[in-house]
Structures are given as structure tokens and as C-alpha cells.
Design a protein around this motif. Structure first.
Motif, PDB file in Angstrom:
ATOM      1  N   HIS A 121      -6.540 -16.695   0.953  1.00  0.00           N
ATOM      2  CA  HIS A 121      -5.711 -15.627   0.382  1.00  0.00           C
ATOM      3  C   HIS A 121      -6.574 -14.444  -0.027  1.00  0.00           C
ATOM      4  N   GLN A 122      -5.919 -13.323  -0.308  1.00  0.00           N
ATOM      5  CA  GLN A 122      -6.588 -12.150  -0.858  1.00  0.00           C
ATOM      6  C   GLN A 122      -5.930 -11.838  -2.209  1.00  0.00           C
ATOM      7  N   GLU A 182      -2.683 -16.497   3.975  1.00  0.00           N
ATOM      8  CA  GLU A 182      -1.957 -15.258   3.723  1.00  0.00           C
ATOM      9  C   GLU A 182      -2.294 -14.329   4.878  1.00  0.00           C
ATOM     10  N   LEU A 183      -1.308 -13.611   5.379  1.00  0.00           N
ATOM     11  CA  LEU A 183      -1.575 -12.695   6.493  1.00  0.00           C
ATOM     12  C   LEU A 183      -0.729 -11.442   6.338  1.00  0.00           C
ATOM     13  N   ASP A 184      -1.258 -10.354   6.841  1.00  0.00           N
ATOM     14  CA  ASP A 184      -0.518  -9.099   6.776  1.00  0.00           C
ATOM     15  C   ASP A 184       0.532  -9.132   7.888  1.00  0.00           C
ATOM     16  N   GLN A 186      -5.130  -4.808  -2.903  1.00  0.00           N
ATOM     17  CA  GLN A 186      -4.341  -4.245  -1.809  1.00  0.00           C
ATOM     18  C   GLN A 186      -3.684  -2.921  -2.215  1.00  0.00           C
ATOM     19  N   TYR A 201     -10.856  -9.053   4.881  1.00  0.00           N
ATOM     20  CA  TYR A 201     -10.006 -10.210   5.204  1.00  0.00           C
ATOM     21  C   TYR A 201     -10.032 -10.513   6.704  1.00  0.00           C
ATOM     22  N   HIS A 210      -9.761  -8.230   0.102  1.00  0.00           N
ATOM     23  CA  HIS A 210      -8.783  -7.497   0.915  1.00  0.00           C
ATOM     24  C   HIS A 210      -9.445  -6.701   2.042  1.00  0.00           C
ATOM     25  N   THR A 259       4.749  -7.090   4.254  1.00  0.00           N
ATOM     26  CA  THR A 259       3.650  -7.219   3.298  1.00  0.00           C
ATOM     27  C   THR A 259       2.846  -8.465   3.638  1.00  0.00           C
ATOM     28  N   TRP A 260       2.076  -8.940   2.703  1.00  0.00           N
ATOM     29  CA  TRP A 260       1.277 -10.148   2.930  1.00  0.00           C
ATOM     30  C   TRP A 260       2.165 -11.372   2.751  1.00  0.00           C
TER      31      TRP A 260
END
Lengths: 430, 297
Positions: free
Chosen positions: A32-33, A86-88, B256, A68, A65, A305-306
Motif C-alpha cells: 500500500h501507499q 493497492e493500485l491506481d 497522494q 510506487y 506514493h 482513485t487507489w
């Protein structure tokens, strides 16, 4: 001597029991970020899950972030993909096409699937098989923030809903009037301060193109030449270049808070949902939330979003899914997200968020997502699409030729697609 | 007549002294300006860490207000210090210090040995090896980083201190620095020791290494800064806080949607202190070793 030997044997046996118990645990790795608040929250959710499931150990892998993607590439190359990541959202198609993610529907609770908003489903869906590969508690949007005092001073019409958003003529007319108003240093902040290393330009400015009647890439033929450099796109970017040339836009060097900074030097802000909390704290009743203007035949706004996906490398996808379901329902996790003014991706979370529920100050943003949200191109070439477009916009804002910059970006995108043989089966989609 | 000559000499001497004085003032002013330019970012960093509003820090950056704080507070340091669990900065700081000490310690031994052998060793193809070392120096780290990730992953040493130390211990630059230093030392030193029956290792350890204090200090400083500032490599090869350095922890403040400048600045100041202390210690050693060798003649 005999006693010592006996104690050693007992200690060894006890150690062996402890070790065998520790080895019996199933370890789930989650990458995750996020900022310190989110990192702490994930850690606490993991502890609660472990307490409820003593045979599972959740190991968190934090990746900053801004690094990533590099961390993800390293994990792929070293065959150390986590179970849960977690991915964008716009990168989802690339990950699924590359074989890194698995369909998530069979792995998470049905009540969560039923709870997802349309936009949340859209951001997690792969266009080829129409299957869901990722899910999130949150989504995102961009709205137009205004300073009530300035808008009243120029006699601007304040839209009440998405249906009566400003037209392009109204918007540009107001920008011009605001530029002459005392106290206004810049009519609008388009958040150039985020720079070109984030997704901001593609995320926030892409909808201006879609509203103007074009796009980053044709979503049927998956060709960018003829679309990104078409007349409506050239016209839209020429319009934005004019705002910059006229000195109407907050420059990149001035940061991202000129809307609510001391003296309120910026009158409008083309800002993300996350901007509301800080702006409202500073501006109180002077803040006005409006839909994004219609720059052409239709309204358009960004989303995505993520979000969370389960990788194909996971040896325990069922347990990863169980943890994900647990996390998305966790009260403290939701409370933290709500306090962080996170944009709802689940209907139950929206109803529980005073900011976005009916009558809330950001309810218009939530309405906008359901009516005008357009996902970024769900194509494996997205990393190239976004990088080429951001480079072109940066060049245009710095005074470059609009048509030439967009054509170069479109050619770069098409070249990448050609080099990958059209990313089959995307090439058969037409 | 003689009075006139003396008076002219005095006048000229006065003029000369005045010119030298003016030149010194200009020189001092230039040095002061240069020093100010070098020190100002550090000063700005410290000032920003004492401000309690992250947006104010950002707004002040483009003006002289960046160098002034009206209500200094240590709250940012307290917040950074209070972070626990995955974000415990004390743990990350300790990790960084372990990595730094081990990398520099091992690096001094390995690189100095390599430099010595290239300068005085009797191995064949020394010139070729030296050319290869110099050629290796021009390869940017970024271009080999992914193959290196695969290598360390296959070796099974990811998420350890080893993976952050071993790949960076031997460096073409430092080998070359030691080579240059050792090559400049008089040939008689080596020959005399050899005639006394000392082995190559003994000559290196007992004669050449003690003489190489300036090189050791220079390499320590450069290697220390390089190791301390590693960012991408630890991200790629570590997973947890077990062995991660402080540079990765600071990245959490660059989120972010928001950048927490206040805490990032405070954490950066904390990160700066150990390396600054190390630099000051080694710099003194560096200078004194020069003075010592000059006096001994």
C-alpha cells in the motif's frame, strides 16, 4: 546435570511448539501507499483482523506514493508480488492485461459488491471480459470551488446542480471579470502546483477534452492520432493556454493553496474532493461548491482513485479476500476515511458521510460522479497515454504549439500500441 | 630630496595597503555571499521545521519569509517522535546508522585494499583492470538497478541489512581515489619494507594505510553521504521496517493528495543531524592529518 538436561529438553520442546505454531500461520502480504494517517490505520485494521483470525498474519508493505510503480516493477521482476495490493485505478487494465490481477468477485463478500457505486464498479472493471478486478471504499472527483464574495461582486450565476453547470462562454466571461476585480491576483487555480509527476493533469484536465467533444484516445479503435490532436482537443487546449498566457491561472511555483491562502488571491479553484476540508476550514461560509463547467456538448468529470486488487501470485486469495472484506467494513477504517473527507465508493459509506450525503456541502460532487464521470482510458497503454498527454500539456502551458504538441503525444501513444501489436485482444475490440 | 622620496614611498605604500585592504573586503564579501547561498537552504529547512502551519511553509517558500519564524514551535519534532509502529522514526534512524557504519567500515577496507593492489600489486593486467574500474564508474546506478534487484532476490537476501550494504561496499570511484593516493606515495617506502621482508598485506596494513588518512577521511565522508541518502534501492529491496532506512520513512509525508511539509521538514532536520556530526568529525581528522604530515615533513 540431569536436571539441566531435562530443562533444556523441556525448553527445546516448548520452543518447538511455539515455532510450529508460528509456522502454521498464513501470511498475507499487503502492499500500500499513503500518508502517516493511512499507514497507521492499515496497521490497526491488520491488528484487529489478526485478533479475530489468530491463524493469519497480515504483513504490510509500504511503498511511497512517488516510487510506487518502481516498487511494483521490482516486485514483479523479483517474483515477490504481494497477495493484496493497492493500485491506481487507471493502471488496472495494464495490470490485468499483464496477468498480475485475478477477478475479485468470488473472493469478497456479496454485500460489498452490492454496495458499490456505479463509478466504483467502473474503475475496477476490465473492459475485455467486463469482470471486476478491484474494489475500494473510496472514489474521487473534481469540482469547481468558488469564493462567494468575488462571485457576488461580479454578479456571477451560482449553479445549484450538475444540470445548470456554467457554459464555456459563461466560465471564460467570469474569468475575465474576475481578473479585473480588486483583491483577485489570479482568477483560477487549476493546481499546476501538483506538477507533471502526479496523475493530476490527465485526471483533471482529461474531462475538459471529453466535455469539449474529444478524448485522449478513441475508445473503440484505440487510436490516438485523429482524436487527441483533433480540432476540439486543439481548441480546448488552446483555450487553456490562453488562460495561462493571460495570467489567469495560479503558476506552478505558487503552490496549491492560493484559493484559501491569506487574502484569498485566487477566486476559483478547479480542485479535487480532498481540497474541500482545508479550504472550508479557512473560508467558512465563503466557499461555494459548483459542478465542472460544460466546455462543449456535454458535461464530464473525472473519477477513480487507489483501490484494492488481489494478485495472481497469491497462494491464499480466499484469505486475502476475507481480509479485504473485513477492512472495507471496519468501522475505524471508515471513520478515518470519513474524517479525511474521502469520496465514497460504497453507498453505505456515502450515507454515513455528512459531507456527501443528501444536503451535505459536497453532495453536488457525489451527484456529479453519477451523471458525468468518465473513467480514464481503460487500456494497457495507459501509462504511455498519461505520460505523453502530461508532457504535451506541460509544453503547451509553457507556450508551445498546441497542435504540434498534441500530435506528437498522439503519435507516441499509437507507436506504443503498435509496438505491442495492439495489446491483443484490445486490437480486436473495434 | 630624501624627505620627498620617503614621503612618496610612504604614499605608495599606503595606497598599496589600501588597495590590498579593499581587495580583502571584496574577497570577504564574496566569500560571505557564497557561504550564505550554500547555507541558506539548510537554514530555511531548520526555520520551516519550527513553523506549525504546513500551508504557511509553502506560501513562504518564494519570499524572505522562508527565513523567518515568528512563533517557533517544536510540535513538528514531537509529532515525528511520537509516531510509532510502522512509522517509528527511532527504529528507522537506528537502521540508517547501522547501514551507514557497516557500509563505510567495510567500504574503507575493501576499496583501500583494491586501490593498493592496483597501485603496488604485482598482478598481471593491472592497467587493464584499472581501465575497467574507471569504465565501470561511468555506468549510472539506475541502469543496473533492476537486474540487481533480480540478483539479490534470487540470492534470497531481500528485506535484510545485507542487501543494503553488500552491493554498495565496493565502488569504482573509491577504488580509484585510493589508487591515486597510494600511487603518489614514494616507491622507496614500498621497496624498503619489501627488503625488510614484509609481506604485501603487512606493507598495506602497517605503512600505507596509516599514511592514507586524508583518503580514508574523504572516502568516509563521500560514502557516508551516499549511503545515508539511499532512497530508491531500499524501497525496491525491503518490505518492512525491519531494515528500512529513515529516507523511506520521510517519504510517508509526501502523500497522494497532500504534502506534510511541517513534519517532513522536522524529520529532515533529524535525519541531517547524524550525517552532519559525522561530517564534522571526519573533516577535523581530514584537516589534522594534512597538518600532521606537513609538520613531519
Amino acid at each position: 546435570m540431569g536436571n539441566r538436561l531435562l530443562s533444556m529438553l523441556v525448553a527445546s520442546a516448548a520452543f518447538g511448539v511455539v515455532m510450529s505454531h508460528a509456522e502454521a500461520k498464513t501470511v498475507i502480504h499487503m502492499m500500500h501507499q499513503g500518508d502517516p494517517g493511512w499507514v497507521t490505520t492499515y496497521g490497526e485494521v491488520a491488528k484487529r483482523f489478526e485478533a479475530a483470525n489468530p491463524d493469519v498474519d497480515i504483513e504490510l508493505i509500504y511503498a511511497p506514493h512517488d516510487a510506487y510503480n518502481e516498487k511494483f516493477s521490482a516486485a514483479v521482476m523479483s517474483k515477490q508480488l504481494p497477495d493484496l495490493m493497492e493500485l491506481d485505478a487507471p493502471f488496472l487494465a495494464n495490470y490485468v492485461w499483464s496477468g498480475y490481477l485475478q477477478p475479485i468477485k468470488p473472493l469478497i463478500d456479496q454485500d460489498i459488491l452490492d454496495d458499490m457505486t456505479e463509478s466504483n464498479v467502473a474503475q475496477g472493471t476490465y473492459p475485455i471480459d467486463k469482470d471486476l478486478y478491484a474494489v475500494g471504499l473510496t472514489d474521487s472527483s473534481v469540482v469547481l470551488y468558488g469564493n462567494r464574495k468575488y462571485l457576488e461582486a461580479i454578479g456571477a450565476r451560482i449553479p445549484k446542480g450538475v444540470g445548470d453547470a456554467w457554459t464555456r462562454e459563461e466560465f471564460e466571461g467570469y474569468l475575465e471579470k474576475l481578473s479585473k476585480l480588486e483583491g483577485v491576483k489570479w482568477p483560477i487555480d487549476t493546481f499546476r502546483g501538483y506538477g507533471i509527476k502526479t496523475e493530476w493533469i490527465t485526471y483533471a484536465y482529461g474531462p475538459i477534452l471529453q466535455s469539449a467533444g474529444c478524448d485522449l484516445i478513441d475508445r473503440k479503435t484505440w487510436k490516438s492520432v485523429g482524436t487527441l490532436d483533433s480540432d476540439p482537443c486543439v481548441d480546448a487546449l488552446t483555450m487553456m493556454q490562453k488562460w495561462v498566457k493571460n495570467g489567469w491561472v495560479v503558476p506552478q511555483s505558487s503552490g496549491t493553496n492560493q484559493f484559501f491562502a491569506e487574502g484569498h488571491p485566487a477566486a476559483l479553484a478547479f480542485g479535487g474532493h480532498w481540497f474541500y476540508a482545508e479550504a472550508a476550514a479557512s473560508m467558512k461560509d465563503d466557499i461555494v461548491v459548483m459542478p465542472l463547467p460544460k466546455f462543449g456538448p456535454k458535461g464530464a468529470s473525472p473519477n477513480g482513485t487507489w483501490i484494492w486488487g488481489i494478485t495472481t501470485a497469491s497462494e491464499h486469495p480466499d484469505i486475502a479476500g476475507k481480509f479485504l472484506s473485513f477492512m472495507l467494513k471496519d468501522k475505524q477504517y471508515r471513520d478515518y476515511a470519513r474524517d479525511d473527507s474521502a469520496y465514497p465508493g460504497l453507498k453505505s459509506f456515502a450515507a454515513d458521510s455528512p459531507l456527501y450525503s443528501a444536503g451535505g456541502p459536497m453532495a453536488l460532487a457525489f451527484e456529479q460522479a453519477s451523471k458525468t464521470a468518465v473513467a480514464r482510458p481503460p487500456h494497457p497503454a495507459y501509462p504511455t497515454i498519461t505520460s505523453a498527454f502530461m508532457g504535451a500539456v506541460d509544453e503547451i502551458f509553457n507556450g508551445g504549439d498546441v497542435k504540434a504538441a498534441l500530435t506528437a503525444a498522439a503519435e507516441k501513444i499509437d507507436e506504443d500500441i503498435e509496438e505491442n501489436d495492439g495489446y491483443p485482444p484490445f486490437d480486436e475490440q473495434q | 630630496m630624501s624627505d620627498l622620496v620617503i614621503s612618496t614611498f610612504e604614499t605608495e605604500a599606503k595606497r598599496e595597503r589600501s588597495a590590498i585592504g579593499s581587495l580583502r573586503i571584496v574577497q570577504t564579501a564574496c566569500i560571505f555571499v557564497i557561504a550564505l547561498v550554500i547555507v541558506s537552504p539548510l537554514f530555511m529547512l531548520v526555520i520551516a521545521s519550527l513553523k506549525d502551519d504546513r500551508f504557511q511553509i509553502l506560501a513562504d517558500m518564494g519570499s524572505f519569509r522562508a527565513f523567518w519564524v515568528s512563533n517557533p514551535t517544536l510540535s513538528n519534532f514531537a509529532e515525528v517522535g511520537n509516531l510509532s509502529g510502522e512509522l517509528a522514526f527511532g527504529r528507522y534512524l537506528l537502521n540508517s546508522l547501522i547501514i551507514l557504519a557497516t557500509t563505510v567500515g567495510a567500504g574503507l577496507i575493501i576499496n583501500s585494499m583494491a586501490g593498493f593492489v592496483l597501485a603496488w600489486g604485482s598482478l598481471r593486467g593491472r592497467a587493464l583492470i584499472l581501465s575497467l574500474v574507471i569504465a565501470l564508474y561511468v555506468i549510472p546506478q539506475e541502469s543496473i538497478i533492476m537486474p540487481l534487484v533480480i540478483m539479490v532476490s534470487r540470492a534470497g537476501i531481500t528485506d535484510t541489512f545485507t542487501v543494503q550494504i553488500v552491493p554498495w561496499v565496493a565502488s569504482p570511484l573509491y577504488i580509484f581515489l585510493f589508487y591515486q593516493f597510494f600511487a603518489q606515495l614514494p616507491k622507496e617506502l614500498f621497496e624498503a619494507a619489501e627488503m625488510d621482508g614484509a609481506s604485501v598485506f603487512r606493507i598495506y596494513r602497517s605503512i600505507f594505510l596509516p599514511l592514507s588518512l586524508p583518503a580514508l577521511a574523504t572516502v568516509s565522508i563521500l560514502m557516508g553521504i551516499e549511503s545515508w541518502n539511499q532512497y530508491l534501492w531500499p524501497i525496491l529491496v525491503t518490505q518492512t521496517d525491519y531494515a528500512r532506512p529513515i529516507s523511506v520513512a520521510i517519504a510517508t509525508f509526501f502523500g497522494q493528495d497532500s504534502i506534510y511539509w511541517d513534519r517532513a521538514m522536522a524529520a529532515s532536520v533529524l535525519m541531517m543531524i547524524p550525517i552532519l556530526a559525522l561530517y564534522l568529525v571526519f573533516q577535523r581528522w581530514f584537516v589534522s592529518s594534512f597538518v600532521g604530515s606537513a609538520v613531519k615533513g
